[in-house]
Write a protein that holds these residues in place. Structure first.
Motif, PDB file in Angstrom:
ATOM      1  N   ARG A  82       0.824  -1.218   0.000  1.00 59.50           N
ATOM      2  CA  ARG A  82       0.000   0.000   0.000  1.00 59.50           C
ATOM      3  C   ARG A  82       0.858   1.268   0.000  1.00 59.50           C
ATOM      4  N   ILE A  83       0.403   2.225  -0.804  1.00 61.75           N
ATOM      5  CA  ILE A  83       1.039   3.541  -0.883  1.00 61.75           C
ATOM      6  C   ILE A  83      -0.079   4.569  -0.984  1.00 61.75           C
ATOM      7  N   SER A  84       0.124   5.724  -0.395  1.00 65.81           N
ATOM      8  CA  SER A  84      -0.808   6.828  -0.618  1.00 65.81           C
ATOM      9  C   SER A  84      -0.017   8.114  -0.807  1.00 65.81           C
ATOM     10  N   ILE A  85      -0.573   8.984  -1.637  1.00 67.36           N
ATOM     11  CA  ILE A  85       0.013  10.299  -1.855  1.00 67.36           C
ATOM     12  C   ILE A  85      -1.111  11.316  -1.785  1.00 67.36           C
ATOM     13  N   SER A  86      -0.768  12.512  -1.363  1.00 65.60           N
ATOM     14  CA  SER A  86      -1.727  13.611  -1.343  1.00 65.60           C
ATOM     15  C   SER A  86      -1.081  14.832  -1.976  1.00 65.60           C
ATOM     16  N   GLU A  87      -1.888  15.575  -2.706  1.00 64.20           N
ATOM     17  CA  GLU A  87      -1.378  16.781  -3.355  1.00 64.20           C
ATOM     18  C   GLU A  87      -2.490  17.817  -3.443  1.00 64.20           C
ATOM     19  N   LEU A  88      -2.148  19.048  -3.127  1.00 68.25           N
ATOM     20  CA  LEU A  88      -3.084  20.159  -3.244  1.00 68.25           C
ATOM     21  C   LEU A  88      -3.201  20.533  -4.718  1.00 68.25           C
ATOM     22  N   MET A  89      -4.418  20.674  -5.209  1.00 69.63           N
ATOM     23  CA  MET A  89      -4.645  20.990  -6.616  1.00 69.63           C
ATOM     24  C   MET A  89      -4.545  22.499  -6.841  1.00 69.63           C
ATOM     25  N   LEU A  90      -3.669  22.877  -7.727  1.00 68.18           N
ATOM     26  CA  LEU A  90      -3.348  24.273  -8.011  1.00 68.18           C
ATOM     27  C   LEU A  90      -4.024  24.741  -9.294  1.00 68.18           C
ATOM     28  N   PRO A  91      -4.159  26.051  -9.480  1.00 66.35           N
ATOM     29  CA  PRO A  91      -4.739  26.562 -10.732  1.00 66.35           C
ATOM     30  C   PRO A  91      -3.989  26.083 -11.977  1.00 66.35           C
ATOM     31  N   SER A  92      -2.701  25.842 -11.851  1.00 65.57           N
ATOM     32  CA  SER A  92      -1.918  25.372 -13.010  1.00 65.57           C
ATOM     33  C   SER A  92      -2.308  23.955 -13.435  1.00 65.57           C
ATOM     34  N   HIS A  93      -3.056  23.233 -12.604  1.00 64.09           N
ATOM     35  CA  HIS A  93      -3.501  21.881 -12.927  1.00 64.09           C
ATOM     36  C   HIS A  93      -4.882  21.876 -13.599  1.00 64.09           C
ATOM     37  N   ALA A  94      -5.495  23.039 -13.740  1.00 65.34           N
ATOM     38  CA  ALA A  94      -6.875  23.124 -14.227  1.00 65.34           C
ATOM     39  C   ALA A  94      -6.949  23.086 -15.752  1.00 65.34           C
ATOM     40  N   ASN A  95      -8.091  22.597 -16.251  1.00 63.08           N
ATOM     41  CA  ASN A  95      -8.362  22.623 -17.685  1.00 63.08           C
ATOM     42  C   ASN A  95      -9.119  23.913 -18.025  1.00 63.08           C
ATOM     43  N   PHE A  96      -9.628  24.011 -19.247  1.00 64.13           N
ATOM     44  CA  PHE A  96     -10.286  25.237 -19.685  1.00 64.13           C
ATOM     45  C   PHE A  96     -11.608  25.502 -18.986  1.00 64.13           C
ATOM     46  N   SER A  97     -12.201  24.487 -18.359  1.00 67.07           N
ATOM     47  CA  SER A  97     -13.459  24.698 -17.651  1.00 67.07           C
ATOM     48  C   SER A  97     -13.234  24.993 -16.166  1.00 67.07           C
ATOM     49  N   GLY A  98     -11.962  25.062 -15.749  1.00 70.76           N
ATOM     50  CA  GLY A  98     -11.652  25.387 -14.360  1.00 70.76           C
ATOM     51  C   GLY A  98     -11.581  24.187 -13.428  1.00 70.76           C
ATOM     52  N   LYS A  99     -11.808  23.004 -13.946  1.00 71.12           N
ATOM     53  CA  LYS A  99     -11.686  21.769 -13.152  1.00 71.12           C
ATOM     54  C   LYS A  99     -10.276  21.215 -13.360  1.00 71.12           C
ATOM     55  N   ILE A 100      -9.853  20.325 -12.460  1.00 72.63           N
ATOM     56  CA  ILE A 100      -8.530  19.738 -12.603  1.00 72.63           C
ATOM     57  C   ILE A 100      -8.513  18.832 -13.836  1.00 72.63           C
ATOM     58  N   HIS A 101      -7.494  18.995 -14.649  1.00 74.03           N
ATOM     59  CA  HIS A 101      -7.361  18.278 -15.913  1.00 74.03           C
ATOM     60  C   HIS A 101      -7.202  16.775 -15.660  1.00 74.03           C
ATOM     61  N   GLY A 102      -8.007  15.978 -16.363  1.00 75.66           N
ATOM     62  CA  GLY A 102      -7.948  14.522 -16.218  1.00 75.66           C
ATOM     63  C   GLY A 102      -6.576  13.959 -16.531  1.00 75.66           C
ATOM     64  N   GLY A 103      -5.881  14.558 -17.480  1.00 74.83           N
ATOM     65  CA  GLY A 103      -4.543  14.103 -17.833  1.00 74.83           C
ATOM     66  C   GLY A 103      -3.561  14.271 -16.685  1.00 74.83           C
TER      67      GLY A 103
END
Length: 184
Positions: free
Chosen positions: A15-36
């Protein structure tokens, strides 16, 4: 396929877990975090999990069932949890659960569950045998069997549709159930 293996590793040890805060630079054109971007993080945790289990370098062979269930917002804390669900001779299926938490309200939502097939490789790129899994709970048994069934179904589907004697006219009745028009 039955494996004779002298080493079996408990799933808890993978088992492994990671956490990361989602930044504006991770967003797509609709303002949600980009799936890629999320897929990139998932590939990283799958690599880490498989490498931890196999104690060797691993590569991604395939990705199954990538369903984006809920959008991830800028400012949410994304946590990914991974474990090895299944092992073959040189391959491992890593199950990944993605959750996003609104850090102001504490509300957590399930955003994605996916399965990455990873293959252990040596320095020359050849497949390396991986340790077996020690299944200790009914949930671990269920996940292992689900992964085995997914692999079996995938092989059956490939055998059916990728064979040299495939004839699309055998499936005309099946095609009438779908939003297609046949123009042969």
């Amino acid at each position: 396929m039955t494996m004779k293996n002298n080493k079996y590793i408990p799933i808890n040890n993978t088992r492994i877990s990671i956490s990361e805060l989602m930044l504006p630079s991770h967003a797509n054109f609709s303002g949600k975090i980009h799936g890629g971007y999320i897929l990139n993080l998932m590939d990283q945790i799958a690599f880490a999990c498989a490498s931890k289990h196999s104690a060797t370098y691993c590569v991604t062979a395939s990705v199954d069932t990538v369903d984006f269930l809920n959008p991830i917002e800028v400012g949410e804390l994304v946590t990914m949890k991974a474990s090895v669900n299944y092992v073959g001779r040189t391959s491992m299926v890593v199950g990944i659960r993605v959750e996003a938490q609104n850090i102001q309200t504490g509300k957590v939502k399930h955003c994605n569950s996916s399965y990455f097939t990873m293959v252990a490789r040596d320095e020359s790129g050849k497949g390396v045998a991986v340790p077996g899994l020690l299944l200790q709970t009914p949930v671990e048994m269920r996940r292992f069997l689900k992964a085995a069934k997914r692999l079996e179904m995938k092989k059956t589907r490939q055998d059916e549709f990728d064979s040299d004697d495939f004839n699309p006219t055998d499936y005309l009745q099946e095609l009438t159930k779908h939003n297609v028009k046949i123009a042969l």
